[in-house]
Design a protein around this motif. Structure first.
Motif: not given
Ligand code: 13P
Ligand code: SF4
Length: 313
Positions: A29, A64, A89-91, A117, A175, A177-178, A203, A263, A266
Motif C-alpha cells: 500500500y 505501519v 494502524c487504526l485497527m 495487525n 479497518c 479504509t476497508h 478486511e 489508508c 500507509m
C-alpha cells in the motif's frame, strides 16, 4: 536539509543502504515512489518472512508500526527503522492487551488467535498469529473441539467463520479504509464492467465479500492478476496496490472500487523520509524483551504452520 531531486535522493539512499548494510521493505500500500526504491514489496506475510531471514544489519520498514514491530520481534539483533514514527494502524490500536486478558479470563479454554495487525502487547496474549494470506487455512487446522477468540478484526474473523464453519468470539475492531466498501459500490461496478472480476480484501465486511469473485490478501491479489485472463479487474482494497499491479501486469486495466480506499497512515512515508531514516538511523522500533519473548511465539508458530501447509491466499 538541502533540497535534493528525486534522482539525487534515490542515489543517496542506494549509497546509505550499502554503508549500513540495510534493506528496504515496503508494504503493497506504500506510495509508488517508496515501492520503487524498496528491495522487496509485499504483503504482511511475505514481509515478515523476509524480516525473519535476511543478512542485513538494518531493516528500513516502509509500512505501519505493527509491521516494523513484528520485524523487530523476529530479528531483535537488527536495527529496525520506521521512517515516519506516527504511521500506525487504526485497527491494531482498537485492541489493548489488558482488555484481551480480561476476555480470555471469561473463556479459559479458548485458543486466542490474533491478526498480525495488532500490537506486541496483544500478540503476547495469543496462541497463534495469522495474516490475511494464511488466516483461513491456519484457523481451519486448529483443533475442532476448541473455542477460538479472534482479535482485533471482526470482518476478517466473520469471513473466516463463513469460510471454515468454525465459531469464533470476535473482537469488535475493523479497518476504517476497508469498511468503506458497500454493496452498492460493488453492484455499480458489476453493472459498469460486467466482464471484470471483483477481487476484495477479507478486511471488508462479509456482506460485500460474498458479492466478490475472490477474497485475497494483497499478495494473493498480485498472484491472481498474473494468472487471470481478464482484461479488466475491479480492485477492492487500498489504492496503493494498483501501482504494483500496473508495474507487473501493465496490459490489464485496474478499476479501483472507490477512490476513497486510502489508508492515510500507509501514505505518510515519502522518499525524503526514507532518506532521512537512513541518514539519521531513525525511528528505531523496539519491544521490551519480556513482551517480545511472549509475542514472538504466535508469530513463529504462524510462520512454521504456514510453511507446513504451504499457505498463500
Ligand atoms: P495484507 O497482509 O493482505 O497485505 O494486508 C495488510 C493490511 O493492512 C490490509 O489492510
Ligand atoms: Fe490498518 Fe486498515 Fe491501514 Fe491496513 S489499511 S494498515 S488495516 S488501517
Amino acid at each position: 536539509m538541502a533540497f535534493f531531486s528525486d534522482k539525487e535522493m534515490v542515489e543517496r539512499i542506494v549509497q546509505l543502504k550499502k554503508k549500513h548494510n540495510a534493506i528496504i521493505l515496503a508494504h503493497n500500500y506504500q506510495l509508488g515512489e517508496v515501492q520503487d526504491i524498496a528491495d522487496f514489496t509485499g504483503d504482511s506475510l511475505e514481509l515478515s518472512m523476509i524480516a525473519a531471514k535476511n543478512d542485513a544489519d538494518v531493516i528500513v520498514f516502509c509500512g505501519v508500526h505493527f509491521m516494523a514491530e513484528t520485524a523487530y520481534m523476529l530479528s531483535p539483533r537488527k536495527t529496525v527503522l520506521l521512517p515516519v514514527k506516527q504511521a500506525g494502524c487504526l485497527m491494531a490500536d482498537m485492541a489493548k492487551g489488558g482488555e484481551l486478558k480480561r476476555l480470555k479470563a471469561r473463556h479459559p479454554d479458548a485458543l486466542t488467535v490474533c491478526y498480525v495487525n495488532s500490537t506486541a502487547a496483544v500478540k503476547a496474549e495469543c496462541d497463534l498469529c495469522v495474516t490475511s494470506a494464511n488466516a483461513f487455512d491456519l484457523v481451519r487446522a486448529l483443533p475442532a473441539d476448541r473455542e477460538i477468540i479472534f482479535v482485533p478484526d471482526m470482518n476478517l474473523g466473520a469471513n473466516i467463520m463463513n469460510a471454515t464453519g468454525r465459531k469464533m468470539i470476535l473482537w469488535q475492531g475493523f479497518c476504517p479504509t476497508h469498511m468503506r466498501v458497500t454493496a452498492e459500490m460493488i453492484a455499480a461496478r458489476r453493472r459498469e464492467f460486467p466482464d471484470a472480476p471483483v477481487i476484495i480484501h477479507p478486511e471488508c465486511s462479509p456482506e460485500v465479500v460474498a458479492m466478490a469473485d475472490e477474497a485475497l490478501s494483497t499478495g494473493g491479489m498480485c498472484r491472481y492478476v498474473k494468472s487471470t485472463g481478464a482484461k479488466q479487474v475491479n480492485v477492492a482494497t487500498e489504492l496503493g496496490l494498483i501501482h504494483r499491479l500496473k508495474k507487473e501486469n501493465p496490459d490489464i486495466v485496474y478499476i479501483p472500487l472507490s477512490e476513497q480506499m486510502v489508508c492515510p497512515d500507509m501514505k505518510m512515508i515519502r522518499l525524503h523520509d526514507v532518506l532521512q531514516s537512513l541518514e539519521r538511523m531513525r525511528y528505531k522500533i523496539t519491544v521490551p524483551e519480556d513482551i517480545r519473548e511472549k509475542a514472538v511465539r504466535p508469530i513463529q508458530r504462524m510462520l512454521e504452520e504456514s510453511a507446513r501447509l504451504s499457505t498463500g491466499r
